[in-house]
Design a protein around this motif. Structure first.
Motif, short mmCIF file in Angstrom:
data_model
loop_
_atom_site.label_atom_id
_atom_site.label_comp_id
_atom_site.label_asym_id
_atom_site.label_seq_id
_atom_site.Cartn_x
_atom_site.Cartn_y
_atom_site.Cartn_z
N ASN A 1 0.83 -1.21 0.00
CA ASN A 1 0.00 0.00 0.00
C ASN A 1 0.87 1.26 0.00
OD1 ASN A 1 -2.27 -1.59 0.04
ND2 ASN A 1 -2.66 -1.35 2.23
N ASN A 2 1.93 1.27 0.82
CA ASN A 2 2.80 2.45 0.88
C ASN A 2 3.57 2.67 -0.42
OD1 ASN A 2 1.91 2.82 3.47
ND2 ASN A 2 3.86 2.47 4.47
N LEU B 1 1.14 4.10 -2.89
CA LEU B 1 0.84 5.49 -2.54
C LEU B 1 1.99 6.41 -2.95
CD1 LEU B 1 -0.97 7.57 -1.19
CD2 LEU B 1 0.01 6.91 1.03
N SER C 1 4.60 13.87 0.84
CA SER C 1 3.39 14.28 1.54
C SER C 1 3.47 15.69 2.11
CB SER C 1 3.08 13.30 2.68
OG SER C 1 2.91 11.99 2.17
N ARG D 1 -13.84 1.72 -0.86
CA ARG D 1 -12.87 2.82 -0.86
C ARG D 1 -13.14 3.77 0.31
NH1 ARG D 1 -13.94 2.04 -6.25
NH2 ARG D 1 -15.25 3.88 -6.54
N SER E 1 -11.56 2.49 3.41
CA SER E 1 -10.10 2.60 3.48
C SER E 1 -9.64 3.83 4.25
CB SER E 1 -9.51 2.62 2.07
OG SER E 1 -9.88 3.80 1.38
N ILE E 2 -10.53 4.82 4.43
CA ILE E 2 -10.20 5.99 5.27
C ILE E 2 -10.69 5.69 6.68
CG2 ILE E 2 -10.41 8.48 5.54
CD1 ILE E 2 -9.13 7.69 2.92
N SER F 1 -7.34 6.79 11.83
CA SER F 1 -6.12 7.31 11.23
C SER F 1 -5.98 8.80 11.57
CB SER F 1 -6.14 7.12 9.71
OG SER F 1 -7.22 7.82 9.13
N ASP G 1 -2.14 11.32 7.90
CA ASP G 1 -2.10 10.08 7.12
C ASP G 1 -3.22 10.03 6.08
OD1 ASP G 1 0.09 9.08 8.58
OD2 ASP G 1 -1.24 8.37 10.17
N ARG G 2 -4.30 10.80 6.33
CA ARG G 2 -5.41 10.79 5.38
C ARG G 2 -5.11 11.64 4.16
NH1 ARG G 2 -10.29 12.14 9.64
NH2 ARG G 2 -9.87 10.44 11.12
N GLN H 1 -3.41 9.97 1.10
CA GLN H 1 -4.28 8.97 0.49
C GLN H 1 -5.36 9.63 -0.36
OE1 GLN H 1 -5.78 6.24 3.40
NE2 GLN H 1 -6.95 5.05 1.93
N GLU I 1 -5.80 9.79 -4.71
CA GLU I 1 -6.98 9.33 -5.44
C GLU I 1 -7.48 10.38 -6.44
OE1 GLU I 1 -7.99 6.22 -5.17
OE2 GLU I 1 -6.33 6.00 -3.77
#
Length: 814
Positions: A358-359, A362, A431, A704, A707-708, A712, A716-717, A720, A724
């Motif tokens: 996943n990382n 991302l 980020s 999806r 996934s949030i 968190s 971190d949000r 992500q 998207e």
């Protein structure tokens, strides 16, 4: 037996040295199954076995000009290549002339149940690119899953998307595999299993595998294991390193007897003139002068037996079978459950592997964010080694958690941790300065709730809930739809339950005769305090529950803005136990709709085992005849069971150490033991549906949303959500799984995923990326045909559940 045959078939037979009049042909394909790090570390396996295996194989290829030797994956081939540069020219020559035959382009022989579709596709790409980078041009159409414990039922869709059209598998549900069951082979195949269907109904080991989306693979099943022919030139028990009891016997009579045995086993299940006998159990060395032994048999025995024997590749065998494809059964196959314990063995290792992929995905996406000032190629180079480690972790004895403690703790977990640590600085850099967008959990009125004595009542825009502190934790006593006041759960639900079991890393205790699976604990302390905390976007409830001496924190999060009810369990199961979340749904159904890597599958509540714990990839949907339904989402792959009374159980934590029959007898085929030493965080969510199936309720979009996580942090949000927005589609059920610099060719590679094949064209667009040309390609980044680009949008007609697109931008040409 002189049959009229396709000229292309005759040409292939001639190339393989098969006489035109041979009516029966037995193909021996030779390899050696090399697990990167199962019972030993990778370095130990290489020094003990692989080094000498490959030395002998290369010598045999030099000495026998017609010999073919197969390699299953790239992991150890790369290690040998790096350590012995003086052998590189010879390896390159044999790979390019096809005598060192590749049965896949993968880094490993992957598990296809636990990893994501993107992790598996990237595995196949990375191995292919390593070959290309080193001047080796073989591009297999075959992907061989030698020893994986079942396969995703959507394997045809996934492999087709990567340019493979054929496969072979071994372990399917209900089959007999010597050493894996302490019971008679007469008890197999199990009723209702894949093995029973192929052996007793279809009577064919070759078939066309068609999945739920219509994708097809030409498939062979090794019903007699992937080392059926290992003892061709030996007497004894086995050549496998674990129980090697083998003595060379190269006599003409012995070889003829073995070939007669193999032919007698395979002939009843062949619809064509061809039979396939694999040589290649774990770390077995090449058989000396194999082609000479087969030549002698043909000279001495073919005139009387009518069976011609030949050494060739598995891909050659499938090419011969393909000429008779119209005679083969077409089957929609779900070769599961083979074993069920590995779905949730070593949960913290699985979580690391999932998080790493996943990382990486991302970071790749964010490298195309307009705010990024770094060249995408530089970022890709920084991620390269971590991607190799991620691909290695796909292996069927790595991500499954079936290695012993020493290997898992000294090599596998450190490899994942090191890879995660190498990706973190890249993600942090990408980020920085991203805006903090709103999420589905923000805004809305605060959730109304009250506490009356030991009862907690909650009202949201979607539900009315009631919990009781006397029930033992975060147990939902009542749950109704706010609009219809329909009861959505029957009896107490969301309770943590502990089972004592005698299973281990591969299997749960109910799977084998003499095993144990028994409910051992539910927390019935009265009362169990429940904390209620108002948080951003909703209400959190939490309590601590003790099960078999281990403490768990159980949380629930409810909001007014989302119909999802989020759950979290934190803790570690007691040794020899499995902990589940129990839901009494009141829903009676014969169908469980689940997503799998590559698509969707419909499963029955039970198959072979009672209860049956199915692999749960990300969600399951059950629906009553009246229409009411429930979807359950998980953050990482796990396992779920459904019983006829409507009870649904999710595995939240597992710490089963070793398979034991009657509590003390070990199973030879499951030799490793393991212990879970860390606390694990299990995230899940519930969505109650009033009517309609999983498609009508748009579960892909809710997936999806899930996934949030409400737990968190904001920082971190942001990455992500920003990722998207880079490329979007016009169809909610189609999402962008990956955006990366091309490894092969130029431009940007975009991977589109769907759960079923979209009926309408997909429009792929971006406010920032200016596309001038686009091409459909496969997951190994080989162009298929150009795509239409109009008004900045690329039109993609997806032929299946996975599509790969190459975007050429104005920046590509500078």
């Amino acid at each position: 037996m002189n049959q009229a045959r396709n000229p292309a078939e005759m040409e292939l037979r001639q190339r393989l040295g098969i006489p035109a009049d041979a009516g029966h042909v037995l193909v021996f394909s030779e390899s050696s199954h090399w697990d990167p790090n199962w019972l030993f570390t990778a370095g130990e396996y290489f020094e003990r076995f692989v080094h000498s295996n490959l030395d002998q194989a290369l010598d045999a290829l030099q000495q026998e000009p017609r010999r073919i030797y197969s390699v299953e994956c790239m992991f150890f081939l790369r290690m040998y290549w790096d350590r012995y540069p003086e052998k590189q020219a010879l390896i390159r020559e044999y790979v390019n002339n096809g005598r060192l035959r590749l049965t896949s382009s993968g880094v490993t022989t992957a598990d296809t149940i636990v990893p994501s579709a993107e992790a598996i596709l990237r595995d196949l790409l990375i191995g292919q690119e390593w070959l290309r980078a080193n001047g080796m041009h073989q591009e297999p159409k075959l992907a061989y899953f030698t020893d994986s414990f079942g396969c995703t039922p959507s394997l045809p869709s996934m492999l087709s998307a990567a340019g493979f059209d054929r496969t072979a598998i071994t372990r399917v549900d209900g089959m007999y595999f010597m050493g894996c069951d302490l019971e008679s082979a007469k008890n197999f195949p199990r009723p209702g299993s894949t093995a029973e269907r192929l052996l007793k109904q279809e009577r064919s080991l070759d078939f066309v595998w068609r999945d739920q989306s219509g994708a097809e693979l030409l498939t062979h099943w090794n019903a007699y294991t992937y080392g059926q022919g290992d003892m061709l030139a030996f007497t004894g028990l086995s050549r496998v390193y674990l129980v090697r009891v083998a003595f060379s016997n190269r006599s003409d009579s012995h070889i003829a007897r073995r070939i007669h045995e193999y032919t007698a086993q395979l002939s009843p299940y062949s619809r064509t003139p061809y039979l396939y006998c694999p040589i290649g159990f774990d770390f077995v060395e090449p058989i000396p002068e194999l082609t000479s032994l087969l030549d002698r048999y043909n000279q001495n025995h073919y005139p009387t037996t009518g069976v011609w024997v030949v050494n060739a590749g598995l891909d050659d065998y499938l090419s011969l079978i393909e000429f008779h494809k119209e005679t083969l059964p077409v089957i929609q196959l779900d070769p599961n459950p083979y074993w069920t314990g590995f779905y949730t063995a070593r949960p913290t290792l699985k979580q690391r592997g999932g998080k790493l992929v996943n990382n990486l995905l991302l970071a790749e996406k964010l490298s195309f964010h307009p705010q990024n000032q770094l060249p995408e190629e530089n970022i890709a180079a920084r991620l390269e080694e971590a991607w190799w480690r991620a691909a290695v972790s796909n292996h069927h004895d790595f991500i499954t958690g079936t290695s012993p403690d020493r290997v898992a703790e000294e090599e596998q977990i450190p490899w994942l941790d090191q890879a995660l640590q190498s990706v973190n600085p890249v993600l942090e850099q990408l980020s920085q300065g991203l805006p903090s967008p709103s999420t589905h959990l923000q805004g809305g009125d605060s959730v109304r709730w009250e506490r009356v004595d030991d009862t907690i009542r909650i009202k949201t825009t979607h539900y009315h809930l009631q919990l009781d502190e006397n029930a033992g934790g975060i147990v939902i006593q009542q749950l109704h739809s706010r609009d219809s006041q329909t009861p959505l759960l029957q009896a107490a639900s969301n309770e943590l339950v502990s089972y004592q079991e005698s299973g281990g890393l591969w299997r749960m205790g109910y799977e084998f005769a003499g095993g144990k699976w028994k409910e051992s604990a539910r927390d019935r302390r009265n009362p169990v305090p429940i904390k209620v905390i108002g948080r951003e976007g909703g209400l959190e409830l939490s309590s601590q529950v003790e099960l078999d001496g281990e403490l768990f924190t159980h949380r629930l999060f409810i909001s007014n803005t989302s119909p999802l009810i989020f759950g979290r369990v934190e803790g570690k199961a007691a040794q020899g136990h499995t902990v589940t979340v129990r839901l009494n749904t009141g829903i009676h159904t014969n169908n469980l709709w689940m997503d799998t890597p590559g698509g969707m599958v419909k499963r029955p509540p039970e198959r072979i085992y009672y209860p049956t714990y199915w692999p749960l990839h990300r969600f399951v949907h059950i629906q009553a005849e009246a229409g009411r339904g429930l979807a359950v989402f998980q953050a990482f792959p796990g396992a779920i069971s459904y019983q006829p009374d409507g009870r649904l159980e999710l595995v939240a934590a597992r710490n089963a150490t070793k398979e034991k029959v009657f509590g003390f007898i070990s199973i030879p085929g499951n030799p490793a033991s393991g212990h879970e030493r860390e606390s694990y965080t299990f995230d899940y969510a519930l969505l109650f549906t009033e009517k309609g199936d999983w498609q009508e309720n748009n579960l892909a979009a809710h997936l999806r949303t899930f996934s949030i996580s409400p737990w968190s942090e904001k920082k971190d949000r942001s990455p992500q959500i920003a990722a998207e927005s880079i490329l979007t589609t016009n169809i909610p059920d189609v999402w962008v799984a990956a955006i990366k610099p091309a490894s092969r060719g130029e431009g940007i590679i975009v991977r589109l995923n769907a759960l079923t094949t979209p009926e309408l064209p997909v429009l792929l667009s971006s406010p920032e990326i200016k596309v001038t040309q686009a091409f459909l390609c496969d997951a190994r980044e080989r162009d298929i045909h150009p795509l239409t680009v109009q008004n900045g949008a690329t039109e993609v007609r997806m032929a299946g559940t996975v599509a790969t697109v190459r975007l050429i931008t104005s920046e590509t040409y500078g």
